[in-house]
Structures are given as C-alpha cells and as structure tokens.
Enzyme design. Sequence first.
Site, mmCIF file in Angstrom:
data_model
loop_
_atom_site.group_PDB
_atom_site.id
_atom_site.type_symbol
_atom_site.label_atom_id
_atom_site.label_comp_id
_atom_site.label_asym_id
_atom_site.label_seq_id
_atom_site.Cartn_x
_atom_site.Cartn_y
_atom_site.Cartn_z
ATOM 1 N N LYS A 284 -13.907 -41.217 41.658
ATOM 2 C CA LYS A 284 -14.356 -40.698 42.947
ATOM 3 C C LYS A 284 -15.019 -41.847 43.718
ATOM 4 O O LYS A 284 -15.854 -42.555 43.167
ATOM 5 C CB LYS A 284 -15.354 -39.553 42.696
ATOM 6 N N GLU A 369 -19.197 -18.388 42.209
ATOM 7 C CA GLU A 369 -20.175 -17.629 42.991
ATOM 8 C C GLU A 369 -20.414 -16.239 42.404
ATOM 9 O O GLU A 369 -21.550 -15.773 42.322
ATOM 10 C CB GLU A 369 -19.714 -17.526 44.453
ATOM 11 N N ARG A 398 -17.435 -14.809 48.496
ATOM 12 C CA ARG A 398 -16.704 -14.706 47.228
ATOM 13 C C ARG A 398 -17.376 -13.755 46.244
ATOM 14 O O ARG A 398 -16.812 -13.448 45.199
ATOM 15 C CB ARG A 398 -16.624 -16.093 46.582
#
Length: 641
Positions: A284, A369, A398
């Site tokens: 990353k 979530e 969600r």
Amino acid sequence: MSSPLLEELGAHRRTLKSFSIEELEELATQIRGRILQVLSRNGGHLASNLGAVELTLALHYVFDFPQDTLLFDTSHQIYTHKILTDRNASFDTLRQYKGISGFSHPEESPHDPFFLGHAGAVFSLSLGLAKRRDVLQKKGHVIAFLGDASFNCGLTLEAMNHIPKNLSRFLLVLNDNAMAISKNVGNITKILSRLLNNPTSNRLTQEILTAFSKIPAYGDLLAKKGQKVSESIKNLVSPAPFFEQFGLSYTGPVDGHDLKKLIHTFSQLKEASTPVVIHTLTQKGKGLSMAIHNPSSYHGAAPFDLTSGKFLCPSSKPTFPKIFGKTITEMAAKDPSLFVLTPAMIEGASLKEFVTAFPDRCIDVGIAEGHCLTFAGALAFGRDLHPVVCIYSTFLQRALDNLFHDICLQKAPLLLAIDRAGLNGPDGVTHHGIYDLAFLNAMPHLIIAQPRNGRLLKELLHTALLEKKPFAIRYPNRETEEEDLFLETREVGKGELLVQGEKVLLLPLGHMVLEAFEVREKLLKEGICPTIIDPIFLKPLDKDLLTKAILSHELIVTLEEHSIMGGFGSILSHFCFEHNLHPSRLLHFALPDRFLHHGANRELLKEAGLDAETISQKILSCIDLNQRALVEPHDHCTLSQ
Ligand SMILES: Cc1ncc(C[n+]2csc(CCOP(=O)(O)OP(=O)(O)O)c2C)c(N)n1
C-alpha cells in the site's frame, strides 16, 4: 510532468496490448506520477491506488473490457482503471464538483458497471453478473477485485457461501496488502497470511517433513506417499484449502507488482475451467515513501506537497469527530466500563488517541457494521459495561436491522456516535450521511440528538452515558468551536431558545444554526426579526418549547443537512399534526429527494438551495414586507426543495 506513453494511449495512437513489458513498467511509473500529481491537489484515496497500479494494468493487458467485466470492491482503488479507460484527460477534475468521481460511476463510463463505494458488495455483484451472463448465454469473464479487508466483510462471506458448482470464467483478484485503513484485523487475515511461498512457511514445512521422516512409521509412509503427505503438511501453512472448500481454485501468492508474472498468470487463468482466486501481495502506498511508511494517513489523503509528501496546511481547528475522539478518551479515563467499537474506522473517526490510551477497550471489528452493532448490544447486556459504537452515517445503513433487533428492541444502554452525518462532499453519492434520521426516528426507545457545536457535543456525550438507554448522537465532519466552558449535562428532550424574535421561527438542526444566524442577519436588514431555536433532540422533541414557539409565530422554517424525506422537517410536520398545531406556513429547507454527487459541500449545499442567501430570499418571498404579513402560498415557498 511528461507522460508520453499515457499520452499515446489517451490519443489512441497505440493500444495497451501493443506494449512490451518494459513499456508497461514505464507506463506504471507514469500512472503513479499522474495519480500523485492530481491527488497532491485534489486529495483522494492515495495509498490504495499507488498499490494497485500493476494489478490493474495487467488485468487490462490480458482481458478485454468492457466485454469482460471488472468490478472493484469499494472502488476507492479504481484510479488506474479510470486513467486507462479514457478518463486520463479529465483526471484533473477528480472528486471535484461536476468532475469525475473518486469511485466507480456508471454515468462516466461503460467500464464502471455499478455505483460503488461501500465495501463488500463486489463478490455478490460479480456472482450475480456471472449468473446473468450464463442464463443469457453471453460471453466474457467476470473479475472481482477485492482488498483483503473487503474480503472479510460479512457480505463477501455470504457470497463465498453461494459460489455455484458450475461457475466458470470467474476470477477473484485478492489484493492483499495486509491493511484495511488501519492494519487489517480478524481470523481470515491470519489464514491469508499463511503464505505458501513465504520462506518461513517453506522452512516450517521442511522442518515438519524432516521431523516426521525420523519417526519409523511415518518415515515409511513418507517414502510411499511422499507427495501427498508433503501436500497435506503444506496445507497447514497455505490459505489454499480454505478457498478450495468453497469451490475456488487458489493461485498464489503472486507479487502484485511483478507485471511479467501477473500477465503470465492472468493469461493462464483466463483458460481455467473453474472459478479461481488469485492471491496477490501488494504494498500500500508504493511509490511514495511517506505513504508506504504511514499508509493509514495516506489512505484518504488531503492535498500534499508533491516533493516531500507532507500534507498542506493541516488544520489545527477542532472538528466534531476530533472533539468526539478527545472527549471519549477523557471519559474513558474516568470510567473503566467504557468501550469504544468501530467497524474499521479508527483513523477517520478520530480514535487514534483512544486506541493508544486504551488498546483493550477499543474494539475494531473490521468492515462488519452489522456485527459491530450486535456485538456491542451484547456488551451492553447486564448494563455494567458502556459500549460506544462510533460509525459513519452512511455505513450505519448496513446495520439497520441490527440496530432494530439487537439494540433498540433490547433497550440496550448503548451510545451510537454517528460520524459524517451530513454531506461528505468529494466522496460523493455513496458517502453522504443524509438518510439516517429517516430510519433512526422509526426506532422506538432510541434517543436522537444533534449538537450545534463542540461544547454541546461534549455535553451530549456525558448525558448519553448517564442516561443508559439507546442513544444516538449524529454529527458532521466539519470544524466547530470547542468552548472550554463548564460543561452541563442536558435534559433529554430539551431544546434551547437561542434568540427571541417574532413572526418567523427558524429551527436549524445542528451546525445549520450557523446558517440560521446568517439568515437572521439578512432578514434583520429587511426589518424581519426571526426567533432561533435549536431543537437539540429530535427524539423526543421538546414539546413545550416547540408548541409555544409554533403557536406564537406565523412562518415556521426548518433547516437541515439531511434528505427532505424523513428528516427533521418531516419529524416536525408530524409533530404539528400530532399536537393539532396548524402553523400558517411551514417551510422545510433540506436536501432534495434525488442522489447528490460529489463536490465541495459548499457547492452541493448551494445546488440544493441550502445557502443563507437562497434561504433568506425564499423566506422573504413568503412575506409581504409592507403589510408585515404572509403572502398567499405559492409553489416554491410552501414546502421545500
Ligand atoms: C461498508 C463500508 N465500511 C467502511 C468503509 C470505509 N473503507 C473504505 S476503504 C476501506 C479499507 C479497505 O481495505 P481493503 O479492502 O483491504 O483495500 P485497500 O485499501 O487495503 O486496498 C474502508 C474500511 C467502506 N467504504 N464501506
């Protein structure tokens, strides 16, 4: 910055497939340069995009999009794909008003089949597209591109559980950089890190084999069935069996920056007769050392200096999320029963200070979530622990059923800190937190409040923890005053009269108080002196204060940065109906009932008519200034946008 290969591609003088490996490597450098150049000005998802350049290039080299279909999970890492699909010229407008989106956006290109922005949707979407393709006997491969953290999502795992037997021409590209926004968490992450070709794993396999070969019975077995035993032992350190049990053939791990290897592997997998997962390892932030060393800060990066990588003018002003993070840390220092839970949003939700001070009381559940809320509901069981779930408004969507079933129905004493409530400008349509009131208000037992400034946020946080009931506080990501005054707890359901006037009553929600005062200034110039009341609590509303105020004013005006559907305006309309109040005129200023795209919040608010100038003009158009009375209603001033 010169990018000759990118320019040749953009001008269609050459196709990507005509490039040599060396040219592709040079192109990768030019794409990184382009991403850095634009993001240094516009901000955006920097680290993830720098890590996905070669993978995206190799996919475009081997497959034929859009005949083949490529879906990026969340799609925050989609920039190389945009650059390669005729959007390099417009890439300068990334995330800007009327410019190109930072996420997959079908209105921009046939290469972006879906609007995407919430993690975990792409495996299901890809399976659905593959099914459609097969039913309609169409051609093409379906390729799902997933990060390792999106791979942990419940929705992804539900899709894994539903891979059909006869699936083919289906490829899952698992882009494993061991990071979500923060370090990735969870047991699947551990499975993925058992890398078959990792030197430690190989050494381990070899050591186990040597040890077994010394035991007489096993030594014989090894001699006879050497290959099989060796494979079984290797399985102990490989993620392959995990995937194979779900019907996915596993390839990897492959260096996700090695273009030659990637192209070779993708070309082979194109011919596979089974669905395949290719496990790629990427870094990353590759290409910017600051981002490599601090990928979390450069996940969603603010504009930065291109040479040093340092962020430009980092604001020292407090924001609602920063005040939340600081206050909850101070509160946890005094209350050992306080726990904070987050679905993978430690940085964004300003929880770094909390996690450093109380690592055992900060629970990052990953991008999950629903689980986050249900798990927190159970922590609240027995009422001896105090869970605080910090969640973005848009991602709370969600977990609606979890909120209903595991928190409100159980009357769990839990604080829901709803961050990013309001417009989230440059991130756009998938990220605006402008629908939560519509579903929160439908929940019995839930207290809902919104602070207008930092001091009130602190007071509400203290109030919520004393209250020991399901309690939601929503706040936006914007600067505010902190005011280190003596803090009082607030009485639930009590609003506040901020300034007394007559005839016109302004009811702004949260930070819209600032707009209300600006509107007041403009109206004062016309001889109108409005009253301003901050409702603070949306549930329960302050019945006495509001009833008196509505009865004593002629024009009642609500102001909110929430959708008109189910927002504060409709809550207030219902309040009037329920209590038999019939204001002469009710005006609701809210966000329109259509999807709002990206841009600066200020531009989006203006587009929605939620700026002080438009609001005051509309109010004035309802008043006959000579008579000082309301004019007969006409279209644009009876109900809002
Ligand atoms: C449902 C949902 N929750 C949280 C987020 C915020 N978010 C955006 S990207 C991201 C991390 C994604 O990590 P990964 O899939 O591994 O991709 P990477 O950025 O590491 O390439 C998170 C948590 C989101 N977009 N959607």
